[in-house]
Write a protein that holds these residues in place. Structure first.
Motif, PDB file in Angstrom:
ATOM      1  N   TYR A  13       0.697  -0.974   0.144  1.00 51.42           N
ATOM      2  CA  TYR A  13      -0.006  -0.166  -0.167  1.00 51.42           C
ATOM      3  C   TYR A  13       0.604   1.155   0.326  1.00 51.42           C
ATOM      4  CZ  TYR A  13      -3.919   3.231   1.613  1.00 51.42           C
ATOM      5  OH  TYR A  13      -5.284   4.225   1.470  1.00 51.42           O
ATOM      6  N   GLU A  14       2.304   1.480   0.772  1.00 52.18           N
ATOM      7  CA  GLU A  14       2.726   2.687   0.889  1.00 52.18           C
ATOM      8  C   GLU A  14       3.889   2.595   0.019  1.00 52.18           C
ATOM      9  OE1 GLU A  14       4.477   1.985   4.239  1.00 52.18           O
ATOM     10  OE2 GLU A  14       2.579   2.167   6.195  1.00 52.18           O
ATOM     11  N   THR A  15       4.078   2.017  -1.253  1.00 54.63           N
ATOM     12  CA  THR A  15       4.915   2.180  -1.599  1.00 54.63           C
ATOM     13  C   THR A  15       4.450   1.718  -3.172  1.00 54.63           C
ATOM     14  OG1 THR A  15       5.928  -0.359  -1.569  1.00 54.63           O
ATOM     15  CG2 THR A  15       6.663   0.080  -0.542  1.00 54.63           C
ATOM     16  N   SER A  16       2.821   0.778  -3.256  1.00 52.52           N
ATOM     17  CA  SER A  16       2.195   0.783  -4.733  1.00 52.52           C
ATOM     18  C   SER A  16       2.498   0.251  -6.163  1.00 52.52           C
ATOM     19  CB  SER A  16       1.778   2.281  -5.399  1.00 52.52           C
ATOM     20  OG  SER A  16       1.219   2.972  -4.511  1.00 52.52           O
ATOM     21  N   SER A  17       4.126  -0.900  -5.515  1.00 53.55           N
ATOM     22  CA  SER A  17       4.667  -1.444  -5.830  1.00 53.55           C
ATOM     23  C   SER A  17       4.840  -3.366  -5.016  1.00 53.55           C
ATOM     24  CB  SER A  17       6.209  -1.291  -6.201  1.00 53.55           C
ATOM     25  OG  SER A  17       6.458  -2.058  -6.705  1.00 53.55           O
ATOM     26  N   ILE A  18       4.781  -3.995  -6.111  1.00 46.41           N
ATOM     27  CA  ILE A  18       5.845  -5.389  -5.096  1.00 46.41           C
ATOM     28  C   ILE A  18       6.941  -5.307  -5.171  1.00 46.41           C
ATOM     29  CG2 ILE A  18       5.893  -7.395  -6.144  1.00 46.41           C
ATOM     30  CD1 ILE A  18       2.392  -6.726  -5.426  1.00 46.41           C
ATOM     31  N   ALA A  40      -7.940 -13.256  -0.618  1.00 46.48           N
ATOM     32  CA  ALA A  40      -8.694 -14.238  -1.029  1.00 46.48           C
ATOM     33  C   ALA A  40      -9.180 -14.153   0.858  1.00 46.48           C
ATOM     34  CB  ALA A  40      -7.502 -16.150  -0.989  1.00 46.48           C
ATOM     35  N   ALA A  41      -8.241 -14.911   1.649  1.00 48.36           N
ATOM     36  CA  ALA A  41      -9.102 -14.524   3.380  1.00 48.36           C
ATOM     37  C   ALA A  41     -10.091 -13.603   3.637  1.00 48.36           C
ATOM     38  CB  ALA A  41      -7.928 -14.606   4.119  1.00 48.36           C
ATOM     39  N   LEU A  42      -9.853 -11.944   2.894  1.00 52.42           N
ATOM     40  CA  LEU A  42     -10.437 -11.220   3.384  1.00 52.42           C
ATOM     41  C   LEU A  42     -11.841 -10.988   1.978  1.00 52.42           C
ATOM     42  CD1 LEU A  42      -8.154  -8.332   4.446  1.00 52.42           C
ATOM     43  CD2 LEU A  42      -9.367  -9.588   5.869  1.00 52.42           C
ATOM     44  N   LYS A  43     -11.829 -11.601   1.436  1.00 54.66           N
ATOM     45  CA  LYS A  43     -12.725 -11.739   0.245  1.00 54.66           C
ATOM     46  C   LYS A  43     -13.500 -10.627  -0.426  1.00 54.66           C
ATOM     47  CE  LYS A  43     -15.001 -16.420   1.397  1.00 54.66           C
ATOM     48  NZ  LYS A  43     -14.503 -16.226   2.634  1.00 54.66           N
ATOM     49  N   LEU A  44     -11.804  -9.742  -0.416  1.00 55.33           N
ATOM     50  CA  LEU A  44     -12.203  -8.989  -1.202  1.00 55.33           C
ATOM     51  C   LEU A  44     -10.929  -7.882  -1.896  1.00 55.33           C
ATOM     52  CD1 LEU A  44     -12.052  -6.509   2.573  1.00 55.33           C
ATOM     53  CD2 LEU A  44     -14.454  -6.436   0.567  1.00 55.33           C
ATOM     54  N   THR A  45     -11.266  -6.760  -2.700  1.00 58.71           N
ATOM     55  CA  THR A  45      -9.668  -6.510  -3.946  1.00 58.71           C
ATOM     56  C   THR A  45      -9.584  -5.529  -3.391  1.00 58.71           C
ATOM     57  OG1 THR A  45     -11.006  -7.604  -5.728  1.00 58.71           O
ATOM     58  CG2 THR A  45      -9.291  -5.444  -6.073  1.00 58.71           C
ATOM     59  N   LEU A  46      -8.807  -5.646  -3.414  1.00 58.69           N
ATOM     60  CA  LEU A  46      -7.469  -4.385  -2.684  1.00 58.69           C
ATOM     61  C   LEU A  46      -6.453  -3.791  -3.167  1.00 58.69           C
ATOM     62  CD1 LEU A  46      -6.474  -6.972   0.780  1.00 58.69           C
ATOM     63  CD2 LEU A  46      -8.614  -4.937   0.508  1.00 58.69           C
ATOM     64  N   PHE A  47      -6.215  -3.865  -4.551  1.00 55.87           N
ATOM     65  CA  PHE A  47      -5.179  -3.170  -5.484  1.00 55.87           C
ATOM     66  C   PHE A  47      -6.144  -3.366  -7.098  1.00 55.87           C
ATOM     67  CE2 PHE A  47      -3.107  -4.147  -1.630  1.00 55.87           C
ATOM     68  CZ  PHE A  47      -2.303  -2.597  -1.902  1.00 55.87           C
ATOM     69  N   LEU A  48      -6.353  -2.621  -7.570  1.00 59.79           N
ATOM     70  CA  LEU A  48      -6.330  -2.759  -9.205  1.00 59.79           C
ATOM     71  C   LEU A  48      -4.737  -2.289  -9.612  1.00 59.79           C
ATOM     72  CD1 LEU A  48      -9.714  -0.588  -9.500  1.00 59.79           C
ATOM     73  CD2 LEU A  48      -9.464  -2.700  -9.135  1.00 59.79           C
ATOM     74  N   ARG A  90       0.896  -0.187 -11.794  1.00 61.00           N
ATOM     75  CA  ARG A  90       1.386  -0.006 -10.558  1.00 61.00           C
ATOM     76  C   ARG A  90      -0.141  -0.149  -9.834  1.00 61.00           C
ATOM     77  NH1 ARG A  90      -0.543   4.841 -10.305  1.00 61.00           N
ATOM     78  NH2 ARG A  90       0.598   5.553  -8.459  1.00 61.00           N
ATOM     79  N   LEU A  91      -0.126  -0.797  -8.607  1.00 63.35           N
ATOM     80  CA  LEU A  91      -0.807  -0.996  -7.767  1.00 63.35           C
ATOM     81  C   LEU A  91      -1.796   0.368  -6.771  1.00 63.35           C
ATOM     82  CD1 LEU A  91       0.623  -4.174  -6.371  1.00 63.35           C
ATOM     83  CD2 LEU A  91      -1.008  -3.818  -7.842  1.00 63.35           C
ATOM     84  N   ILE A  92      -2.824   0.727  -7.742  1.00 62.82           N
ATOM     85  CA  ILE A  92      -3.973   1.365  -7.138  1.00 62.82           C
ATOM     86  C   ILE A  92      -5.303   0.115  -5.543  1.00 62.82           C
ATOM     87  CG2 ILE A  92      -5.532   2.826  -7.614  1.00 62.82           C
ATOM     88  CD1 ILE A  92      -4.782   2.817 -10.332  1.00 62.82           C
ATOM     89  N   PRO A  93      -4.856   1.037  -4.714  1.00 58.47           N
ATOM     90  CA  PRO A  93      -5.255   1.165  -3.771  1.00 58.47           C
ATOM     91  C   PRO A  93      -7.331   1.556  -3.486  1.00 58.47           C
ATOM     92  CG  PRO A  93      -3.597   2.038  -2.684  1.00 58.47           C
ATOM     93  CD  PRO A  93      -3.944   2.695  -4.657  1.00 58.47           C
ATOM     94  N   THR A  94      -7.854  -0.064  -4.133  1.00 57.56           N
ATOM     95  CA  THR A  94      -9.176   0.795  -3.499  1.00 57.56           C
ATOM     96  C   THR A  94      -9.996   0.894  -2.229  1.00 57.56           C
ATOM     97  OG1 THR A  94     -10.337  -2.053  -2.909  1.00 57.56           O
ATOM     98  CG2 THR A  94      -9.316  -1.241  -5.095  1.00 57.56           C
ATOM     99  N   GLU A  95     -11.153   1.581  -2.191  1.00 58.30           N
ATOM    100  CA  GLU A  95     -11.297   1.712  -1.091  1.00 58.30           C
ATOM    101  C   GLU A  95     -11.485   0.610  -0.397  1.00 58.30           C
ATOM    102  OE1 GLU A  95     -15.936   4.285   0.280  1.00 58.30           O
ATOM    103  OE2 GLU A  95     -15.502   3.282  -2.033  1.00 58.30           O
ATOM    104  N   ALA A  96     -11.742  -0.619  -0.303  1.00 56.08           N
ATOM    105  CA  ALA A  96     -11.530  -1.529   0.596  1.00 56.08           C
ATOM    106  C   ALA A  96      -9.914  -1.097   1.102  1.00 56.08           C
ATOM    107  CB  ALA A  96     -12.009  -2.754   0.168  1.00 56.08           C
ATOM    108  N   ALA A  97      -9.299  -1.018   0.278  1.00 56.94           N
ATOM    109  CA  ALA A  97      -7.603  -1.168   0.670  1.00 56.94           C
ATOM    110  C   ALA A  97      -7.534   0.094   2.003  1.00 56.94           C
ATOM    111  CB  ALA A  97      -6.121  -1.389  -0.317  1.00 56.94           C
ATOM    112  N   ASP A  98      -8.048   1.443   1.555  1.00 58.78           N
ATOM    113  CA  ASP A  98      -7.949   2.302   2.011  1.00 58.78           C
ATOM    114  C   ASP A  98      -8.125   1.999   3.611  1.00 58.78           C
ATOM    115  OD1 ASP A  98      -6.305   4.161   0.168  1.00 58.78           O
ATOM    116  OD2 ASP A  98      -8.882   4.630  -1.047  1.00 58.78           O
ATOM    117  N   ALA A  99      -9.564   1.886   3.832  1.00 56.21           N
ATOM    118  CA  ALA A  99     -10.251   1.555   5.212  1.00 56.21           C
ATOM    119  C   ALA A  99      -9.205   0.782   5.566  1.00 56.21           C
ATOM    120  CB  ALA A  99     -11.778   1.126   4.926  1.00 56.21           C
ATOM    121  N   ILE A 100      -8.365  -0.514   4.829  1.00 50.38           N
ATOM    122  CA  ILE A 100      -8.305  -1.553   5.793  1.00 50.38           C
ATOM    123  C   ILE A 100      -6.171  -0.828   6.150  1.00 50.38           C
ATOM    124  CG2 ILE A 100      -7.004  -4.032   5.779  1.00 50.38           C
ATOM    125  CD1 ILE A 100      -9.199  -4.353   4.026  1.00 50.38           C
ATOM    126  N   TYR A 101      -6.221  -0.386   5.309  1.00 48.68           N
ATOM    127  CA  TYR A 101      -4.968   0.626   5.665  1.00 48.68           C
ATOM    128  C   TYR A 101      -5.234   1.648   7.057  1.00 48.68           C
ATOM    129  CZ  TYR A 101      -0.486   2.978   5.722  1.00 48.68           C
ATOM    130  OH  TYR A 101       0.703   3.427   5.299  1.00 48.68           O
TER     131      TYR A 101
END
Length: 304
Positions: free
Chosen positions: A16-21, A44-52, A57-68
């Motif tokens: 999330y912080e680096t936007s990069s694997i 898979a454990a959260l059953k959520l998509t966290l990055f597009l 580049r990896l773009i955080p989803t709204e769910a990722a923002d909330a979890i972070y």
């Protein structure tokens, strides 16, 4: 939540912080495939998509923002814990009060403390010497944390950890015919003038028991109540002395020749501490170093 592990959460935060694997992998010192796998497993454990994924580049989803936002305090807590663990390993805010019998104080205890402080440089250490009875009293009232003793010890409220062993040796006046032998048996000294050590001390007890087992007795004119002056008394009064090898080595006296005893007389060297509290991290580390030093001594190393 099943499948949500601390490492996967840390991987998510790094991505999330680096936007990069690849950047997250470098930060965490993991391989890129490992980071990718942890991230997929976390999603898979959260059953959520966290990055597009967008052009690498990896773009955080709204769910990722909330979890972070809700997981940062965990990362901060882990950092504080890691810092505290590092401080503990260095001995910060910790103290170790050590007591030792005098025959182990000149060589083993100082070297073990020096090695301990290399590992725990912030540790506060206090050092004292005393008999087993004195150590027992200070352990029981909390003024000592660990003791180092020789010989047999027993007390219901004290835990004993064997560290190694020592041997008894004979100190023979150089002008005696016996000094020309390559070893001494206790029976050789039966009718010769000797310095007798009190059986109340650990070394005197070892000798007393050995004499009793063999039906022997030594000259009773001169009785020594402590180890340090015994070799000096032997040299001054032209008497033989049976003493521990550590005292004989650390306090050499001219005019006496050191010879091994046959059969060999051994005594245990042990650490003692309160049974209800056990040994501390620092105490355990000190014992490890003492064991190595005693093993080295028995093998003929580290006697300088």
């Amino acid at each position: 939540m099943k499948g949500v592990t601390l490492q996967r959460l840390q991987v998510f935060c790094a991505v999330y912080e680096t936007s990069s694997i690849s950047a997250a992998a470098r930060r965490m010192m993991l391989s890129q495939p490992t980071v990718s796998r942890h991230l997929l497993d976390f999603e898979a454990a959260l059953k959520l998509t966290l990055f597009l994924r967008d052009k690498g580049r990896l773009i955080p989803t709204e769910a990722a923002d909330a979890i972070y936002d809700n997981s940062r305090f965990l990362d901060e807590g882990i950092t504080r814990l890691q810092n505290r663990v590092a401080a503990i390993r260095q001995g910060s805010g910790m103290r170790l009060a050590i007591m030792s019998v005098t025959l182990l104080a000149p060589h083993f205890v100082p070297r073990a403390i020096a090695q301990l402080l290399q590992v725990m440089p912030a540790l506060e250490v206090s050092v004292n010497s005393g008999t087993f009875a004195q150590q027992l009293a200070l352990l029981r009232n909390g003024q000592a944390d660990i003791g180092v003793v020789a010989g047999r010890v027993a007390a219901d409220d004290i835990q004993v950890e064997r560290l190694g062993h020592g041997r008894m040796v004979a100190l023979i006046p150089e002008d005696w015919p016996l000094a020309r032998q390559d070893h001494v048996e206790l029976a050789d000294l039966r009718d010769l003038p000797t310095i007798r050590l009190t059986a109340r001390g650990p070394i005197g007890r070892v000798l007393s028991d050995a004499l009793a087992e063999r039906g022997l007795s030594f000259d009773r004119q001169i009785l020594g109540h402590s180890l340090f002056p015994a070799p000096f008394l032997g040299a001054a009064l032209d008497r033989a002395v049976i003493i521990d090898e550590f005292t004989a080595h650390n306090h050499p006296v001219t005019g006496l020749r050191q010879l091994p005893l046959e059969p060999e007389l051994r005594f245990d060297v042990s650490a003692i501490f309160r049974a209800e509290t056990g040994a501390s991290i620092a105490g355990d580390t000190l014992m490890q170093h003492l064991r190595v030093l005693l093993d080295d001594w028995a093998a003929g190393r580290g006697r300088g």
